[in-house]
Design a protein around this motif. Structure first.
Motif, PDB file in Angstrom:
ATOM      1  N   ALA A  30      -3.250   6.252   6.879  1.00 33.47           N
ATOM      2  CA  ALA A  30      -4.279   6.552   7.878  1.00 33.47           C
ATOM      3  C   ALA A  30      -5.665   6.165   7.408  1.00 33.47           C
ATOM      4  N   ALA A  31      -5.801   5.732   6.160  1.00 31.28           N
ATOM      5  CA  ALA A  31      -7.114   5.416   5.610  1.00 31.28           C
ATOM      6  C   ALA A  31      -7.441   3.940   5.809  1.00 31.28           C
ATOM      7  N   ALA A  32      -8.706   3.679   6.081  1.00 32.47           N
ATOM      8  CA  ALA A  32      -9.157   2.291   6.117  1.00 32.47           C
ATOM      9  C   ALA A  32      -9.105   1.731   4.702  1.00 32.47           C
ATOM     10  N   PHE A  33      -8.985   0.397   4.589  1.00 32.86           N
ATOM     11  CA  PHE A  33      -8.927  -0.200   3.264  1.00 32.86           C
ATOM     12  C   PHE A  33      -9.682  -1.523   3.258  1.00 32.86           C
ATOM     13  N   VAL A  34      -9.885  -2.041   2.056  1.00 32.52           N
ATOM     14  CA  VAL A  34     -10.645  -3.269   1.851  1.00 32.52           C
ATOM     15  C   VAL A  34      -9.757  -4.291   1.158  1.00 32.52           C
ATOM     16  N   LEU A  35      -9.773  -5.527   1.652  1.00 34.05           N
ATOM     17  CA  LEU A  35      -9.101  -6.632   0.974  1.00 34.05           C
ATOM     18  C   LEU A  35     -10.161  -7.438   0.241  1.00 34.05           C
ATOM     19  N   GLU A  36     -10.022  -7.563  -1.077  1.00 28.00           N
ATOM     20  CA  GLU A  36     -10.910  -8.390  -1.879  1.00 28.00           C
ATOM     21  C   GLU A  36     -10.167  -9.673  -2.237  1.00 28.00           C
TER      22      GLU A  36
ATOM     23  N   GLU B  94      -5.940 -14.913  -4.807  1.00 27.46           N
ATOM     24  CA  GLU B  94      -5.419 -13.630  -5.277  1.00 27.46           C
ATOM     25  C   GLU B  94      -6.174 -12.491  -4.580  1.00 27.46           C
ATOM     26  N   THR B  95      -5.418 -11.481  -4.155  1.00 25.83           N
ATOM     27  CA  THR B  95      -5.999 -10.435  -3.314  1.00 25.83           C
ATOM     28  C   THR B  95      -5.716  -9.049  -3.874  1.00 25.83           C
ATOM     29  N   THR B  96      -6.727  -8.205  -3.819  1.00 25.04           N
ATOM     30  CA  THR B  96      -6.616  -6.812  -4.235  1.00 25.04           C
ATOM     31  C   THR B  96      -7.023  -5.922  -3.070  1.00 25.04           C
ATOM     32  N   ALA B  97      -6.275  -4.855  -2.858  1.00 29.90           N
ATOM     33  CA  ALA B  97      -6.597  -3.897  -1.802  1.00 29.90           C
ATOM     34  C   ALA B  97      -7.203  -2.646  -2.421  1.00 29.90           C
ATOM     35  N   GLN B  98      -8.337  -2.221  -1.889  1.00 25.56           N
ATOM     36  CA  GLN B  98      -8.986  -0.986  -2.300  1.00 25.56           C
ATOM     37  C   GLN B  98      -8.751   0.054  -1.207  1.00 25.56           C
ATOM     38  N   SER B  99      -8.085   1.152  -1.568  1.00 20.72           N
ATOM     39  CA  SER B  99      -7.752   2.158  -0.561  1.00 20.72           C
ATOM     40  C   SER B  99      -7.873   3.549  -1.186  1.00 20.72           C
ATOM     41  N   ARG B 100      -7.277   4.554  -0.536  1.00 25.02           N
ATOM     42  CA  ARG B 100      -7.278   5.933  -1.032  1.00 25.02           C
ATOM     43  C   ARG B 100      -5.875   6.500  -0.933  1.00 25.02           C
ATOM     44  N   ASP B 101      -5.595   7.445  -1.821  1.00 17.86           N
ATOM     45  CA  ASP B 101      -4.330   8.154  -1.707  1.00 17.86           C
ATOM     46  C   ASP B 101      -4.499   9.351  -0.779  1.00 17.86           C
TER      47      ASP B 101
ATOM     48  N   ALA C 165      -4.930  12.363  -1.411  1.00 18.35           N
ATOM     49  CA  ALA C 165      -5.917  13.336  -1.885  1.00 18.35           C
ATOM     50  C   ALA C 165      -7.334  12.790  -1.777  1.00 18.35           C
ATOM     51  N   GLY C 166      -7.490  11.565  -1.330  1.00 15.23           N
ATOM     52  CA  GLY C 166      -8.809  10.974  -1.194  1.00 15.23           C
ATOM     53  C   GLY C 166      -9.265  10.208  -2.415  1.00 15.23           C
ATOM     54  N   ASN C 167      -8.410  10.099  -3.434  1.00 18.59           N
ATOM     55  CA  ASN C 167      -8.775   9.351  -4.633  1.00 18.59           C
ATOM     56  C   ASN C 167      -8.630   7.849  -4.377  1.00 18.59           C
ATOM     57  N   ARG C 168      -9.490   7.092  -5.005  1.00 21.37           N
ATOM     58  CA  ARG C 168      -9.471   5.651  -4.796  1.00 21.37           C
ATOM     59  C   ARG C 168      -8.290   4.994  -5.500  1.00 21.37           C
ATOM     60  N   LEU C 169      -7.768   3.949  -4.855  1.00 22.89           N
ATOM     61  CA  LEU C 169      -6.682   3.160  -5.411  1.00 22.89           C
ATOM     62  C   LEU C 169      -7.072   1.695  -5.375  1.00 22.89           C
ATOM     63  N   SER C 170      -6.670   0.972  -6.413  1.00 24.70           N
ATOM     64  CA  SER C 170      -6.856  -0.476  -6.450  1.00 24.70           C
ATOM     65  C   SER C 170      -5.487  -1.087  -6.693  1.00 24.70           C
ATOM     66  N   LEU C 171      -4.975  -1.794  -5.686  1.00 22.91           N
ATOM     67  CA  LEU C 171      -3.605  -2.287  -5.743  1.00 22.91           C
ATOM     68  C   LEU C 171      -3.566  -3.792  -5.513  1.00 22.91           C
ATOM     69  N   ARG C 172      -2.724  -4.476  -6.299  1.00 23.71           N
ATOM     70  CA  ARG C 172      -2.497  -5.894  -6.068  1.00 23.71           C
ATOM     71  C   ARG C 172      -1.584  -6.050  -4.856  1.00 23.71           C
TER      72      ARG C 172
ATOM     73  N   LEU D 166       0.832  -1.204   0.000  1.00 26.15           N
ATOM     74  CA  LEU D 166       0.000   0.000   0.000  1.00 26.15           C
ATOM     75  C   LEU D 166       0.866   1.254   0.000  1.00 26.15           C
ATOM     76  N   SER D 167       1.941   1.222   0.766  1.00 27.59           N
ATOM     77  CA  SER D 167       2.825   2.383   0.833  1.00 27.59           C
ATOM     78  C   SER D 167       3.507   2.623  -0.515  1.00 27.59           C
ATOM     79  N   GLU D 168       3.975   1.531  -1.139  1.00 27.20           N
ATOM     80  CA  GLU D 168       4.619   1.669  -2.439  1.00 27.20           C
ATOM     81  C   GLU D 168       3.643   2.165  -3.497  1.00 27.20           C
ATOM     82  N   GLY D 169       2.358   1.826  -3.353  1.00 29.29           N
ATOM     83  CA  GLY D 169       1.355   2.250  -4.325  1.00 29.29           C
ATOM     84  C   GLY D 169       0.803   3.631  -4.071  1.00 29.29           C
ATOM     85  N   GLY D 170       1.284   4.305  -3.021  1.00 26.94           N
ATOM     86  CA  GLY D 170       0.858   5.674  -2.753  1.00 26.94           C
ATOM     87  C   GLY D 170      -0.381   5.793  -1.892  1.00 26.94           C
ATOM     88  N   ALA D 171      -0.773   4.740  -1.191  1.00 21.30           N
ATOM     89  CA  ALA D 171      -1.968   4.788  -0.349  1.00 21.30           C
ATOM     90  C   ALA D 171      -1.684   5.546   0.938  1.00 21.30           C
TER      91      ALA D 171
END
Length: 518
Positions: free
Chosen positions: A452-458, A464-471, A473-480, A444-449
């Protein structure tokens, strides 16, 4: 074999919480933040001569309950004392944290262990509400005879140290050492991983299990479409009888004595006064008397009072007849295949020999702490019954306590219902999967998340797992992120953090619901 003690299950906690909430409407009730057990006094004597026995160790267990319908008891705690020169002992009231609704929360005490050199250990017995309890000990024929009568007490660490030290000496149990820090850390890890397993997140097709106090009969409830059915089993012959109970998912099976099976609705107690608790609505599903009298009225909901179940010691398998002098310890380890806790039953025979049995699957279904480590022991003294998650569902099992072999009592094939999403604090998930969560946070840190934001593991079925978080600026991120390392029915885990989730950007298109601010 909930003996396992780790599952202070959510379903039961919710039921107690619901009861406490309902009690606020009763002016005569006060919700207390503690549970208080009664003071206990008594005397230990020689059975033949009646002479007092000094320096005997006495252990008392304190329980609480909200009614006399369901046999479940809430453990308050244990206390131990030594008798004086006159054979007498005294224990003050025990106070433990935990919510209780006074005066609806009824407490009781029973002696579960009495030990003195040269004597057989006493059988458990209830402490009378008024007056002291008198315990008569019988001289042991030899060390083996004494071992046959003495068993350990399932208490929290530090509660019964003198009794357990004496018990270990009796069995020369050099391996029973207090757990070190690493063992406690493993216990915390296993408890945290239980939240991710199938037994915790899946239900059915078997929803409930109850075993008659004499161990001769069992009954289990199976989900069937919009309703349910109950199977009554004669454990000696294996004969089964089906009882259609309709839509009854919120009810519990209970045995009133050895020959009467009822269906009760615990939630109905919320609207009952203290005087009516003993007559909560119930359905008589089967009774030996009714079977012998075909002209008896058909089963139906009733609030009539009926006899109280057998004494708590029988319901908790703390009698010599069921245990036959053996002791059982439930040990938990990690299953190398699934990554989830695996239960191992360690048995000590009366001659001191030991062996271990691997229990199948995971503990599942409604809680029922009728005994440790098994749910209930059958009348044969050799097999225990439990709800375990095997063959893709929660089933009623009969487990041989000598060989470890097991068989399903039910033939249910209805689909199992599993929760696929769960909200878990980051600290709890880190306890269960410390190395994995460290890797996820690094990704998450490498992806710019924003950390301090909560995140979701799918989680996909293959892991295989994907994390949904925010950067930031509050924009959504989807990271493997790395594959989820253990088997779980969960497909989404909302990971809450210490910080607040940032507000979602209005122009961030996504079909995934993001975590709400904490």
């Amino acid at each position: 074999m909930h003996g396992n003690a780790v599952r202070a299950r959510g379903a039961r906690r919710l039921a107690i919480a619901g009861l406490a909430a309902g009690l606020f409407g009763l002016t005569a009730c006060v919700v207390l933040p503690v549970r208080i057990g009664p003071a206990v006094a008594g005397q230990v004597v020689d059975q033949a001569s009646g002479k007092p026995i000094a320096d005997a160790i006495v252990v008392v267990r304190f329980d609480g309950r909200y009614d006399d319908v369901l046999p479940d008891r809430d453990l308050i705690g244990h206390q131990e004392a030594r008798t004086d020169a006159s054979g007498r002992f005294q224990m003050d009231r025990i106070v433990r944290p935990g919510f209780s609704a006074w005066p609806l929360f009824q407490t009781e005490a029973r002696v579960v262990g009495v030990m003195h050199a040269g004597y057989r250990c006493a059988s458990p017995r209830a402490v009378p509400e008024a007056g002291p309890v008198r315990i008569a000990l019988t001289p042991a024929l030899d060390a083996l005879d004494r071992r046959d009568s003495c068993r350990p007490v399932s208490a929290e660490r530090g509660e019964v140290t003198a009794y357990m030290d004496e018990w270990r000496t009796l069995f020369a149990d050099s391996g029973a050492q207090p757990p070190d820090g690493n063992e406690r850390q493993v216990e915390r890890l296993l408890a945290a991983r239980t939240l991710l397993g199938f037994g915790e997140n899946c239900s059915g097709p078997v929803m409930d299990l109850a075993v008659a106090p004499d161990g001769a009969r069992a009954a289990f409830r199976v989900a069937a479409g919009e309703g349910a059915r109950v199977q009554r089993v004669e454990l000696a012959s294996g004969a089964q009888t089906t009882i259609d109970v309709g839509a009854s998912l919120n009810t519990r099976l209970a045995w009133v004595g050895a020959s009467e099976l009822v269906l009760v609705e615990p939630e109905s107690m919320q609207t009952h006064s203290l005087a009516m608790l003993a007559s909560a609505p119930h359905v008589r599903l089967w009774s030996a008397a009714q079977e012998a009298s075909p002209a008896a009225p058909a089963p139906g909901w009733s609030s009539a009072s009926r006899p109280r179940p057998l004494d708590p010691e029988n319901l908790n398998d703390e009698n010599d007849r069921a245990w036959r002098g053996r002791s059982f310890v439930l040990a938990r380890t990690l299953d190398s295949t699934t990554g989830l806790p695996a239960d191992e039953l360690r048995v000590t025979r009366t001659d001191g020999s030991r062996f271990a049995l691997a229990l199948p699957g995971e503990a599942c279904g409604l809680p029922g702490r009728f005994g440790r480590p098994h749910y209930r022991m059958a009348a044969d003294g050799r097999s225990g019954l439990d709800l375990r998650f095997v063959d893709g569902g929660c089933h009623a099992l009969r487990i041989d306590l000598e060989s470890g072999s097991w068989q399903r009592l039910d033939s249910a094939s209805q689909p199992t219902q599993c929760e696929t999403a769960r909200r878990i604090p980051a600290a709890n998930l880190s306890t269960a999967l410390r190395g994995y969560m460290r890797d996820v946070k690094a990704a998450l840190s490498e992806g710019g998340a924003d950390p301090a934001a909560a995140f979701v593991l799918e989680i996909a079925e293959a892991g295989e797992t994907t994390a949904q978080s925010r950067d930031f600026a509050g924009n959504r991120l989807s990271l493997r992120v790395p594959r989820f390392p253990i088997a779980t029915p969960l497909r989404r885990i909302d990971v809450s953090t210490v910080g607040f989730a940032r507000p979602m950007a209005s122009d961030a298109p996504s079909g995934l619901a993001m975590p709400e601010p904490l």
